[in-house]
Design a protein around this motif. Structure first.
Motif, short mmCIF file in Angstrom:
data_model
loop_
_atom_site.label_atom_id
_atom_site.label_comp_id
_atom_site.label_asym_id
_atom_site.label_seq_id
_atom_site.Cartn_x
_atom_site.Cartn_y
_atom_site.Cartn_z
N UNK A 190 -34.84 37.19 24.07
CA UNK A 190 -34.55 35.87 24.14
C UNK A 190 -33.86 35.29 22.85
N UNK A 191 -32.73 34.63 22.97
CA UNK A 191 -32.03 33.84 21.87
C UNK A 191 -33.10 32.74 21.05
N UNK A 192 -32.73 32.68 19.73
CA UNK A 192 -33.34 31.45 19.52
C UNK A 192 -32.97 30.12 19.93
N UNK A 193 -31.74 30.19 20.26
CA UNK A 193 -31.43 28.89 21.00
C UNK A 193 -31.87 28.59 22.32
N UNK A 194 -32.82 29.38 22.97
CA UNK A 194 -33.39 29.14 24.33
C UNK A 194 -34.44 28.03 23.95
N UNK A 195 -35.23 28.00 23.08
CA UNK A 195 -36.20 27.05 22.86
C UNK A 195 -35.42 25.63 22.56
N UNK A 252 -32.57 24.69 23.78
CA UNK A 252 -32.09 24.33 24.73
C UNK A 252 -33.09 23.79 25.90
N UNK A 253 -34.43 24.35 26.12
CA UNK A 253 -35.13 23.97 26.84
C UNK A 253 -35.83 22.66 26.43
N UNK A 275 -42.06 19.11 35.00
CA UNK A 275 -42.77 20.14 35.52
C UNK A 275 -41.84 21.11 35.94
N UNK A 276 -40.95 20.84 36.85
CA UNK A 276 -39.87 21.94 37.38
C UNK A 276 -39.11 22.79 36.38
N UNK A 277 -38.83 21.88 35.15
CA UNK A 277 -38.08 22.65 34.09
C UNK A 277 -38.86 23.64 33.48
N UNK A 278 -40.41 23.41 33.41
CA UNK A 278 -41.27 24.21 32.59
C UNK A 278 -41.63 25.45 33.58
N UNK A 279 -41.66 25.28 34.95
CA UNK A 279 -41.68 26.24 35.84
C UNK A 279 -40.69 27.33 36.04
N UNK A 280 -39.48 27.14 35.48
CA UNK A 280 -38.43 27.83 35.77
C UNK A 280 -38.69 29.17 34.94
N UNK A 281 -37.81 30.30 35.68
CA UNK A 281 -38.06 31.48 34.98
C UNK A 281 -36.96 31.56 33.70
N UNK A 282 -37.42 32.15 32.66
CA UNK A 282 -36.24 32.15 31.81
C UNK A 282 -35.37 33.25 31.96
N UNK A 283 -34.08 32.88 31.26
CA UNK A 283 -32.94 33.49 31.30
C UNK A 283 -33.03 35.23 30.89
N UNK A 303 -35.77 18.91 28.40
CA UNK A 303 -36.90 18.03 28.80
C UNK A 303 -36.81 16.66 28.14
N UNK A 304 -36.04 16.58 26.99
CA UNK A 304 -36.00 15.20 26.32
C UNK A 304 -34.75 14.63 27.33
N UNK A 305 -33.67 15.23 27.69
CA UNK A 305 -32.73 14.27 28.40
C UNK A 305 -33.48 13.98 29.70
#
Length: 106
Positions: A41-46, A48-49, A98-106, A53-55
């Protein structure tokens, strides 16, 4: 016991064949990871997540507060629609997080 003095110091100089083999192994592992979709995983994944969440948090709260304020202005129910809409906005924000946190990482 006699020491083996062949003139090669294996601790200070690296064998070029081993270096080439190491580079080929790294490249093969990288190609296999790309082929199977298991790249690191790239460093940008965190980031982006975190931005998602903030948005979700800010967007739902501000949006629901604005809708509640407009309802209060139109119908004259001064604090009640704003309060109700803020609570609904908080519930929606938590649901989205909760929905965003439950998604599978790319």
């Amino acid at each position: 016991m006699a020491e083996d003095d062949t003139g090669r110091d294996f601790t200070s100089a690296e064998d070029p064949r081993l270096s080439a083999l190491d580079e080929r192994l790294k490249e093969a592992r990288h190609q296999e990871a790309l082929r199977t979709g298991q790249g690191a995983p790239t460093a940008d994944a965190g980031y982006s997540l975190g931005n998602r969440v903030l948005a979700a948090l800010i967007g739902s709260l501000v949006g629901s507060a604005l809708i509640g304020w407009c309802i209060d202005r139109w119908f004259g129910t001064t604090p009640w629609a704003l309060i109700v809409m803020l609570f609904l906005g908080i519930a929606v924000a938590f649901r989205q997080i909760i929905r965003i946190a439950g998604e599978r990482p790319e």
